[in-house]
Design a protein around this motif. Structure first.
Motif, PDB file in Angstrom:
ATOM      1  N   UNK A  94       5.535   8.514   5.698  1.00  0.00           N
ATOM      2  CA  UNK A  94       6.241   7.327   5.216  1.00  0.00           C
ATOM      3  C   UNK A  94       5.635   6.062   5.841  1.00  0.00           C
ATOM      4  N   UNK A  95       5.398   6.133   7.156  1.00  0.00           N
ATOM      5  CA  UNK A  95       4.799   4.989   7.861  1.00  0.00           C
ATOM      6  C   UNK A  95       3.387   4.716   7.346  1.00  0.00           C
ATOM      7  N   UNK A  96       2.644   5.784   6.990  1.00  0.00           N
ATOM      8  CA  UNK A  96       1.298   5.610   6.456  1.00  0.00           C
ATOM      9  C   UNK A  96       1.342   4.861   5.126  1.00  0.00           C
ATOM     10  N   UNK A  97       2.287   5.230   4.259  1.00  0.00           N
ATOM     11  CA  UNK A  97       2.441   4.522   2.988  1.00  0.00           C
ATOM     12  C   UNK A  97       2.798   3.064   3.201  1.00  0.00           C
ATOM     13  N   UNK A  98       3.681   2.801   4.151  1.00  0.00           N
ATOM     14  CA  UNK A  98       4.051   1.414   4.455  1.00  0.00           C
ATOM     15  C   UNK A  98       2.843   0.614   4.920  1.00  0.00           C
ATOM     16  N   UNK A  99       2.039   1.245   5.792  1.00  0.00           N
ATOM     17  CA  UNK A  99       0.858   0.558   6.298  1.00  0.00           C
ATOM     18  C   UNK A  99      -0.152   0.244   5.209  1.00  0.00           C
ATOM     19  N   UNK A 100      -0.300   1.158   4.250  1.00  0.00           N
ATOM     20  CA  UNK A 100      -1.217   0.896   3.134  1.00  0.00           C
ATOM     21  C   UNK A 100      -0.743  -0.304   2.313  1.00  0.00           C
ATOM     22  N   UNK A 157       4.877   9.194   1.496  1.00  0.00           N
ATOM     23  CA  UNK A 157       4.023   8.011   1.550  1.00  0.00           C
ATOM     24  C   UNK A 157       4.307   7.068   0.391  1.00  0.00           C
ATOM     25  N   UNK A 158       4.530   7.628  -0.804  1.00  0.00           N
ATOM     26  CA  UNK A 158       4.880   6.795  -1.958  1.00  0.00           C
ATOM     27  C   UNK A 158       6.162   6.022  -1.677  1.00  0.00           C
ATOM     28  N   UNK A 159       7.154   6.722  -1.088  1.00  0.00           N
ATOM     29  CA  UNK A 159       8.418   6.054  -0.759  1.00  0.00           C
ATOM     30  C   UNK A 159       8.185   4.923   0.244  1.00  0.00           C
TER      31      UNK A 159
END
Length: 406
Positions: A94-100, A157-159
């Motif tokens: 989730x944090x990875x998606x936010x960072x992207x 990650x999408x979320x």
């Protein structure tokens, strides 16, 4: 975020992994992580050249953690709460998606990276499991579990990406709203520049205010600059028949003003003057005065352009002073009956505007030229030589330019 007690945890509960195989897989994690990042860098254009130095180390570490969590999930299949390690992995995804999202990249690149990573990781893991003698059925179950795990990480990650964009969008809208408030309030230039910087809004040369019914807004905005600002707040001190929007349109000064007037054609709009962007409050105040005066909209659907009503706006700036001026210059008529005084005032106004051309005055008032001559004779008796005094003529012209309705 994806439910950490979902499909992956349930499938893990039905798959037992030999401790020897698990130890071997765990020992391969650093190499698998390095090969995975190398493949992602080579195959996903958005990450080409981006995953270097410390960033590459962080991503390799993230891959190791993800694969380690996967193995831990299987080894804890008989634990009371097998979702616990998965929860941590999903939080990281989730944090990875936010960072992207914060980095300005779309989810397409990250999802492609997940696909590449899953393929490379499975190639390495499957080779080990087959070499260590796992049955074909067990290898198939292992594959199903791994790809279900990747799916859950992708969904998390999408979320994270979606939530970050929504949050950033809300923050950006708040900054834009604050910028509009500051502009319309006429805040100092340094305040406006800081506000524009926070809102990531590029300052133009000029801004022009336009007010129109909110129901007409969408079609108009599609024809204007994407940097047009909007305020949906009620206009102070102005009663309108329906909810209205205030637009601050960049760089439609000079010959480009036609772009704005064409965009709002037929939308009952009121358009102010172009002003340097830090002084757009002047354009806003001009529009407010036009609205307060209740000027009629043009019959052809064109916007009410304040630039075409400057004299009326100037004379309305101080209504009490105008009333006093009118009473002062019309004092010679004060002893006459009201109807007579008004006829003479109307005749004097037309005489001033038509520069004494009797036939033009008669046409304007729909009377005979002799009537004009008679009335002007009365006025000369009342005013005497004052009608030849430039100062008196100026005062009379201002006072009589817009006679109030009876």
């Amino acid at each position: 975020m994806t439910d950490p007690s979902g499909a992956t945890s349930r499938r893990a509960a039905h798959l037992e992994l030999d401790e020897r195989v698990a130890d071997r897989l765990r020992g391969q994690l650093p190499a698998v992580a390095e090969r995975t990042v190398t493949a992602i860098t080579a195959e996903v254009p958005d990450y080409s050249g981006a995953l270097t130095g410390q960033m590459r180390e962080k991503i390799e570490n993230a891959v190791r953690i993800a694969l380690g969590t996967f193995l831990q999930l299987i080894e804890r299949a008989d634990a009371a709460d097998p979702s616990t390690p998965l929860s941590r992995a999903l939080e990281a995804a989730y944090a990875l998606g936010s960072g992207e999202a914060r980095s300005g990249r779309s989810m397409d690149a990250l999802l492609a990276a997940y696909r590449v990573g899953a393929r490379v990781a499975w190639r390495e893991v499957s080779a080990t499991t087959v070499r260590d003698g796992l049955s074909a059925e067990r290898v198939a179950e292992f594959a199903e579990l791994m790809f279900a795990y990747i799916d859950e990480l992708s969904a998390a990650s999408v979320a994270g990406h979606t939530d970050e964009l929504a949050s950033a969008g809300r923050v950006h809208r708040r900054y834009l709203e604050r910028l509009v408030q500051n502009l319309l309030a006429g805040e100092p230039e340094e305040v406006l520049r800081r506000s524009a910087e926070r809102a990531e809004w590029p300052p133009p040369q000029t801004l022009t205010v336009a007010v129109l019914p909110r129901s007409n807004l969408r079609g108009v905005l599609a024809m204007l600059s994407p940097h047009t600002l909007e305020s949906g707040e009620d206009l102070p001190g102005v009663e309108l028949a329906e909810e209205s929007a205030v637009l601050l349109v960049p760089d439609v000064h000079g010959g480009r003003r036609r772009r704005l007037t064409g965009a709002v054609q037929g939308h009952r709009a009121v358009v102010g003057p172009a002003r340097p962007w830090t002084r757009v409050a002047e354009s806003y105040q001009r529009v407010l005065r036009a609205l307060a005066l209740g000027l009629d909209q043009p019959a052809d659907g064109a916007p009410l352009d304040t630039e075409q009503h400057l004299a009326r706006l100037v004379l309305s700036t101080d209504p009490e002073a105008l009333a006093d001026l009118r009473a002062q210059v019309l004092q010679p008529l004060s002893a006459l009956p009201p109807a007579t005084a008004r006829r003479l005032a109307e005749t004097l106004r037309s005489w001033l505007l038509h520069q004494g051309r009797r036939d033009d005055v008669a046409g304007d008032l729909f009377v005979h030229p002799q009537t004009v001559r008679y009335r002007m004779g009365q006025l000369r008796e009342l005013y005497g030589e004052r009608l030849n005094d430039p100062a008196t003529v100026l005062e009379l012209t201002l006072a009589l330019a817009f006679l109030p309705a009876e």
